[in-house]
Write an enzyme that holds these catalytic residues in place. Structure first.
Site, PDB file in Angstrom:
ATOM      1  CD  GLU A   1      23.891  48.979  50.592  1.00 15.61           C
ATOM      2  OE1 GLU A   1      23.746  48.046  51.388  1.00 15.61           O
ATOM      3  OE2 GLU A   1      22.950  49.441  49.914  1.00 15.61           O
TER       4      GLU A   1
ATOM      5  CG  ASP B   1      18.609  47.383  46.908  1.00 15.24           C
ATOM      6  OD1 ASP B   1      18.537  46.148  46.987  1.00 15.24           O
ATOM      7  OD2 ASP B   1      18.852  48.118  47.872  1.00 15.24           O
TER       8      ASP B   1
ATOM      9  CD  GLU C   1      15.532  46.169  51.563  1.00 19.71           C
ATOM     10  OE1 GLU C   1      16.108  45.159  51.148  1.00 19.71           O
ATOM     11  OE2 GLU C   1      16.104  47.264  51.723  1.00 19.71           O
TER      12      GLU C   1
HETATM   13  C1  GCV Z   1      22.163  43.622  53.731  1.00 22.44           C
HETATM   14  C2  GCV Z   1      19.755  46.894  50.412  1.00 22.44           C
HETATM   15  C3  GCV Z   1      19.230  46.710  51.801  1.00 22.44           C
HETATM   16  C4  GCV Z   1      20.330  46.439  52.799  1.00 22.44           C
HETATM   17  C5  GCV Z   1      21.112  45.224  52.310  1.00 22.44           C
HETATM   18  C6  GCV Z   1      21.649  45.537  50.917  1.00 22.44           C
HETATM   19  C7  GCV Z   1      22.360  44.356  50.318  1.00 22.44           C
HETATM   20  O1  GCV Z   1      20.459  48.089  50.313  1.00 22.44           O
HETATM   21  O2  GCV Z   1      18.500  47.829  52.163  1.00 22.44           O
HETATM   22  O3  GCV Z   1      19.754  46.202  54.037  1.00 22.44           O
HETATM   23  O4  GCV Z   1      22.149  44.920  53.190  1.00 22.44           O
HETATM   24  O5  GCV Z   1      20.580  45.840  50.064  1.00 22.44           O
HETATM   25  O6  GCV Z   1      21.731  43.660  49.550  1.00 22.44           O
HETATM   26  O7  GCV Z   1      23.512  44.145  50.626  1.00 22.44           O
END
Ligand code: GCV
Length: 841
Positions: free
Chosen positions: A310, A389, A417
């Site tokens: 990411e 995820d 989340e």
């Molecule tokens: C901290 C998901 C979340 C992100 C998070 C990522 C991760 O994509 O939406 O906010 O980043 O996971 O676990 O690194």
């Protein structure tokens, strides 16, 4: 606070020792460590408890153990134990390691296999007097033993004949906090950081210390305090002394401070021209930095690394592997006893969605499996439970079964989340249990996930659990008072993954709300059904959650996962839905499992219904094992899930007077909101599938809403209709808004039903950019008014910002005019979606 009626009447008559007492106001701050007074009957069980708490050696952790014991007993039994440092001639509760106890209790032998953080609660005699002994190999074990003893008392369990040994299942039981140095929290839903503000560590760390106490009480021994999307400044000049203050707040509770680090730090912080993990200057930089940390934080736990993921920097920039990167840092930590958690959440988020062979779910295994055996012994691969995820339903990540010569930890998400962000009730222990109990048949023989991560299966030296907690400054830590059950459950499962979800929730409920059987039964039932309920109205059959992944990951957004590179595709189109991950015709993901696990997943006919759409693309009319078609299942589950969410409201209301008013009201507000938002989910998802598939609901519900009056169809004065995008996010695809900020608008409707009692629900939108006011009148009589000031994540008119106001008990007659008046505030133009009129008793 109000006293329940029974108490008010009887209070004056009852003699001392009566059972009926007022419920003290509670914010939830004390969580499961309330130590609320036990009833007279309950406390009688502990009449023979010694009056002295003897601590044989002083260390910060042992002192916490003694202080906690005194605090707990005083709270629950109203008796203040005497704190002593030596044994006298009277019965005592004795706290100390086995070494400490040796002189006084020479005959006490360590039970076989008592491991580092384990403990032993027992009774023993010294100089002819009976003692209750809390002992362990380590100070931390003694502290854990005290918490367990207090938990037993709080749950009114007998401690008369104690002889109990407990061992943690895994050595590493950490939480991660995704706190940014500016005080915000990524995916945090309960206020700002308890650690940071304005780029610095907070001056007041009382919350950090109280948090460590909570963590210790469920056996958590490490906490990485900053976001895995790490700010390099955390390793910059002058920050380590600040971090040392947090470590100081954690230390008395045996919680090791850990830090997330950015792999580019040697360059961005250190001023080198590279962060290539194989460059000797980079290796030396990490060594110096780690030595500097340990000089100030001798019990530092280690680092968490998110790399090549990411947008984060990673070893791929230099053609190096994750093992190269991990070992370069782990080598620096190793002499100090530190660990490196390297996250396996590595994937390409620019995947070509038109290529049906592309599959994000494959990424972790494809990248890390070939590296098995290449990581140092103090490196732990931190692997999310599923291959995507933190979705509401995923199969277990095949990587967890694909490593034999590498330490691994499962990453679970306590912060919700993708599971309702603590506005929705979703107790995750049942889901986590399904994963932990799953047999991955690694290496061809039976191997439960929980034994793989503890290191037991392949005799690994380290391993365990990482839970993303993201507590915040909200008084009750996680926002929803019932969400703390997830933090509790994480700790309890990390300690003992063989516990059932039911046993954990019962323990939590008793500790959090007391032992009244009616309370325990109702809350346990709500918690235990909540994951399935949430899944039912959000993400069916393993399609993944259908949430708005391009927005806040909260409300529905079925389209949002398609036609982009994020790889969270459900591949729903006019013909069918699901990702074909089979070996024969799909992405081949299935072959990442061992053959015994892969076999049923390979074929549509043997894949369990709940994961069908994760593994296969099928037509909407495909018939499930349950006998329903896929499309009908989608409709039914969304209706049933929303109904079950609504049932929690009266269930909770049945507890009025049995729970303090503060927590009662806080939970009720969230459950009422959830009941309304579940309908938003239901309608958005069902309408999307109806529009795309063209197949009607066999039960005639989708698209037909008895009693619903669209705002745009009402008599409008000032209000104007607007389109909502995507259309599923509003009923009928439209809402009404006041076009000008200073205007007063009205939408009215002449009631045509029979005279009687009704509930009127007003669906409107609540945005963060203003606080509109609403008034509801029947004729000229105001029957309700409110301000739209909920903290919702939606920035525009959408399912993320849609919210319901329930007005129960309205007497309506035919011809009554129902008028909704909106008074906009700045850029929030009192937006309305619809009203729904339902008969009530
Ligand atoms: C901290 C998901 C979340 C992100 C998070 C990522 C991760 O994509 O939406 O906010 O980043 O996971 O676990 O690194």
């Amino acid at each position: 606070m109000k006293r329940p009626m029974c108490c008010a009447i009887l209070g004056a008559l009852l003699v001392a020792g009566a059972q009926c007492r007022p419920l003290r106001a509670e914010t939830g701050y004390e969580a499961w460590l309330r130590y609320a007074p036990l009833s007279v009957d309950e406390s009688q069980k502990y009449d023979s408890l010694p009056a002295t708490a003897v601590l044989l050696r002083d260390t910060p952790v042992l002192e916490s153990a003694q202080t906690e014991l005194i605090r707990g007993v005083r709270g629950m039994l109203g008796r203040t134990l005497r704190a002593e440092k030596t044994l006298g001639g009277e019965p005592a509760i004795v706290l100390g390691t086995l070494d400490d106890l040796h002189a006084a209790f020479p005959e006490l032998r360590a039970p076989a296999g008592l491991a580092k953080d384990g403990f032993w609660l027992t009774t023993a005699k010294t100089r002819g007097v009976d003692c209750l002994v809390v002992t362990a190999e380590t100070d931390r074990g003694v502290l854990y033993g005290v918490f367990t003893l207090l938990s037993r008392i709080a749950r009114s369990e007998s401690i008369a004949t104690l002889d109990e040994v407990q061992q943690p299942a895994a050595p590493l039981r950490w939480v991660d906090e995704w706190d940014n140095l500016d005080g915000s929290i990524e995916r945090g839903y309960a206020g700002r950081s308890i650690f940071f503000e304005n780029g610095a560590v907070r001056s007041d760390l009382a919350r950090a210390s109280d948090y460590a106490r909570l963590l210790a009480s469920v056996g958590i021994n490490g906490c990485a305090v900053n976001n895995v999307n790490a700010d390099p400044r955390a390793l910059g000049d002058g920050f380590i002394p600040q971090l040392a203050r947090i470590a100081g707040a954690f230390r008395p509770w045996g919680v090791r401070l850990a830090l997330s680090v950015d792999l580019s730090s040697p360059k961005t912080v250190g001023g080198l021209d590279t962060f290539d993990p194989l460059d000797p200057r980079v290796v030396e930089w990490w060594k110096q930095k780690v030595d500097e940390i340990y000089a100030q934080i001798p019990d530092f736990g280690g680092f968490v690394v998110k790399a090549d993921s990411e947008g984060r920097a990673g070893p791929s920039s230099y053609g190096r592997t994750p093992a190269d990167a991990a070992n370069a840092i782990a080598g620096a930590l190793q002499p100090h006893g530190g660990f490196l958690f390297y996250r396996a959440f590595v994937y390409d988020h620019h995947l070509d969605w038109t290529n049906l062979k592309n599959d994000r779910a494959r990424a972790a295994y494809d990248i890390f499996h070939p590296l098995d055996g290449k990581f140092d012994d103090n490196v732990i691969l931190q692997i999310k439970y599923g291959p995507i995820d933190f979705q509401v339903r995923e199969p277990v990540s095949p990587l967890l079964g694909g490593l034999q010569k590498t330490n691994e930890a499962i990453e679970l998400q306590i912060t919700q989340e993708y599971t309702g962000q603590q506005r929705h009730l979703c107790f995750l222990a049942p889901m986590w249990k399904e994963s932990l109990d799953f047999d991955l048949h690694a290496n061809g023989s039976s191997s439960l996930l929980r034994d793989l991560i503890s290191g037991k299966t392949f005799h690994r030296p380290a391993g365990g659990y990482a839970g993303v907690a993201n507590v915040g400054l909200d008084a009750n830590w996680l926002g929803h008072p019932l969400a703390m059950a997830n933090l509790f459950a994480f700790g309890r499962l990390a300690w003992n993954p063989e516990l059932s979800a039911a046993a954990i929730t019962e323990e939590w409920t008793r500790l959090t709300f007391g032992n009244d059987p009616q309370v325990v039964e109702a809350i346990d039932a709500m918690q235990l059904s909540s994951w399935r309920t949430y899944e039912d109205y959000t993400g069916p059959l393993g399609a993944g959650t259908l949430t708005n992944i391009l927005g806040p990951h909260y409300g529905p957004g079925v389209e949002s996962s398609e036609r982009n590179g994020w790889g969270q595709w459900h591949r729903g189109d006019q013909d069918g839905i699901g990702m074909d991950r089979s070996v024969s015709t799909g992405t081949g993901y299935v072959c990442q499992y061992s053959p015994l696990v892969a076999k049923p997943y390979e074929s549509v006919s043997t894949t369990p219904d709940e994961l069908l759409l994760f593994f296969h693309h099928v037509p909407y009319m495909h018939v499930l094992h349950s006998g329903k078609t896929v499309i009908q299942y989608i409709y039914d589950s969304h209706y049933e899930g929303a109904e079950r969410a609504a049932e929690n409201v009266p269930r909770w209301q049945s507890l009025k007077g049995l729970i303090d008013d503060e927590r009662y009201a806080a939970v009720l507000a969230r459950l009422e909101y959830q009941a309304g938002h579940a309908i938003v989910w239901r309608d958005a998802v069902c309408n999307w599938f109806f529009r795309v598939s063209g197949i009607p609901d066999a039960k005639g519900r989708v698209g037909h809403y008895p009693g619903r009056v669209e705002a745009e169809a009402m008599q409008l004065q000032g209000y104007i209709p607007v389109d909502v995008d995507p259309p599923e996010d509003a009923s009928g695809g439209k809402a009404v808004i006041c076009p000008e900020p200073l205007q007063f608008c009205e939408a009215s409707y002449r009631f045509t039903g029979a005279a009687g009692w009704y509930e009127v629900d007003v669906e409107y939108f609540d945005l963060p950019k203003g606080q509109s006011k609403f008034r509801v009148l029947v004729g000229d009589q105001e029957v309700d008014e409110w301000t739209a000031d909920a903290q919702l994540p939606g920035m525009k008119l959408s399912a993320d910002s849609s919210i319901r106001r329930r007005i129960p008990g309205l007497a309506l007659r035919p011809g009554d005019e129902i008028r909704i008046q909106g008074i906009p505030d700045t850029d929030e133009r009192s937006p309305l979606d619809y009203l729904e009129i339902k008969g009530s008793r």
